[in-house]
Scaffold this motif. Structure first.
Motif, mmCIF file in Angstrom:
data_model
loop_
_atom_site.group_PDB
_atom_site.id
_atom_site.type_symbol
_atom_site.label_atom_id
_atom_site.label_comp_id
_atom_site.label_asym_id
_atom_site.label_seq_id
_atom_site.Cartn_x
_atom_site.Cartn_y
_atom_site.Cartn_z
ATOM 1 N N VAL A 1 0.537 -1.493 -0.083
ATOM 2 C CA VAL A 1 0.127 0.245 -0.004
ATOM 3 C C VAL A 1 0.473 1.400 0.124
ATOM 4 O O VAL A 1 1.923 1.459 0.806
ATOM 5 C CB VAL A 1 -0.957 0.200 1.422
ATOM 6 N N ALA A 2 0.522 1.919 -1.740
ATOM 7 C CA ALA A 2 0.898 3.094 -0.803
ATOM 8 C C ALA A 2 0.763 4.532 0.114
ATOM 9 O O ALA A 2 -0.613 5.103 -0.978
ATOM 10 C CB ALA A 2 1.405 3.623 -2.102
ATOM 11 N N VAL B 1 -1.958 -0.707 -3.704
ATOM 12 C CA VAL B 1 -0.827 -1.474 -4.985
ATOM 13 C C VAL B 1 -1.008 -3.146 -4.700
ATOM 14 O O VAL B 1 -0.330 -3.175 -3.707
ATOM 15 C CB VAL B 1 -0.104 -0.898 -5.225
ATOM 16 N N ALA B 2 -1.111 -3.459 -5.853
ATOM 17 C CA ALA B 2 -2.003 -4.820 -6.258
ATOM 18 C C ALA B 2 -1.121 -5.326 -7.302
ATOM 19 O O ALA B 2 -1.628 -5.642 -8.404
ATOM 20 C CB ALA B 2 -2.412 -5.915 -5.240
ATOM 21 N N THR C 1 -13.292 3.029 9.599
ATOM 22 C CA THR C 1 -14.227 3.323 8.236
ATOM 23 C C THR C 1 -13.584 3.829 6.951
ATOM 24 O O THR C 1 -12.608 4.186 7.577
ATOM 25 C CB THR C 1 -15.466 4.080 7.757
ATOM 26 N N THR C 2 -13.294 2.208 6.150
ATOM 27 C CA THR C 2 -11.987 2.356 5.099
ATOM 28 C C THR C 2 -13.099 2.548 4.156
ATOM 29 O O THR C 2 -14.084 1.631 3.921
ATOM 30 C CB THR C 2 -11.681 1.274 4.661
ATOM 31 N N SER C 3 -12.591 3.115 2.915
ATOM 32 C CA SER C 3 -13.211 3.514 1.615
ATOM 33 C C SER C 3 -11.643 2.891 0.682
ATOM 34 O O SER C 3 -11.102 3.424 -0.081
ATOM 35 C CB SER C 3 -13.485 5.497 1.187
ATOM 36 N N GLU C 4 -12.361 2.097 -0.176
ATOM 37 C CA GLU C 4 -11.508 1.290 -0.937
ATOM 38 C C GLU C 4 -11.482 1.235 -3.064
ATOM 39 O O GLU C 4 -13.329 0.680 -3.059
ATOM 40 C CB GLU C 4 -11.276 0.195 -1.078
ATOM 41 N N ASN C 5 -11.184 2.265 -3.459
ATOM 42 C CA ASN C 5 -11.629 2.304 -4.996
ATOM 43 C C ASN C 5 -13.552 2.623 -4.792
ATOM 44 O O ASN C 5 -14.601 2.457 -5.425
ATOM 45 C CB ASN C 5 -11.336 1.373 -6.109
ATOM 46 N N GLU D 1 -5.450 1.594 -6.765
ATOM 47 C CA GLU D 1 -6.656 1.646 -6.542
ATOM 48 C C GLU D 1 -7.089 3.360 -5.244
ATOM 49 O O GLU D 1 -6.061 2.240 -4.590
ATOM 50 C CB GLU D 1 -7.546 0.862 -5.942
ATOM 51 N N PRO D 2 -7.511 4.160 -5.220
ATOM 52 C CA PRO D 2 -7.535 5.039 -4.446
ATOM 53 C C PRO D 2 -8.157 3.934 -2.894
ATOM 54 O O PRO D 2 -8.660 3.396 -2.723
ATOM 55 C CB PRO D 2 -8.217 6.405 -4.573
#
Length: 163
Positions: A17-18, A67-68, A94-98, A73-74
């Motif tokens: 992850v970046a 990053v994979a 709470t997480t928001s991925e893409n 993805e943001p």
């Protein structure tokens, strides 16, 4: 905190992850300045810390990229953690991925703090363990963290809101 369905631990992204530009406390670490002169808690000198330095409720947020391989993805996350002054952590985040949120998730962890105001945090969730190095302000009001698991590229900062 927790592990996302993709196997990444949310709350502090492990491997691959970046995180972007969230390390804003570089001038408040224990290596001098006004924060260093303020003291590190009951019975400690200006530059000494211990588990009791982290106590109370902290808030944090970070943004970055998941990053994979060649996939990017943001990612954005906000949360709160409670440090008990004895080495245990409780979390909600709470997480928001893409653009997809996982909702509020509760978690637990443990931490250590050395007298030089550095420490570690370990989170276990859904069969995964993640690790972080911590760098504390001697009063424990703020600290920064960085992921230490192989392939991890995440950093962030936390601020105490209640003792």
């Amino acid at each position: 905190m927790r592990v996302l369905h993709s196997g990444r631990r949310a709350g502090r992204w492990p491997a691959a992850v970046a995180a972007a530009g969230v390390l804003g406390l570089t001038g408040t670490l224990a290596f001098g300045g006004a924060a260093g002169a303020a003291g590190g808690g009951a019975g400690r000198s200006a530059h000494e810390c211990g588990k009791e330095t982290l106590r109370g409720q902290y808030i944090y947020q970070f943004t970055g990229m998941s990053v994979a391989g060649k996939k990017h993805e943001p990612v954005a996350e906000a949360g709160t953690e409670w440090y008990d002054g004895h080495g245990r952590i409780k979390t909600i985040s709470t997480t928001s991925e893409n653009g997809k949120s996982d909702g509020k998730v509760h978690g637990t962890g443990t931490y250590t703090v050395k007298s030089d105001c550095t420490g570690t945090a370990t989170y276990e969730a859904a069969g995964e363990t993640t690790h972080y190095d911590l760098y504390l302000d001697p009063e424990g009001k703020k600290f920064t963290f960085v992921g230490t698991d192989k392939g991890s590229s995440v950093s962030g900062a936390e601020t105490r809101v209640f003792d």
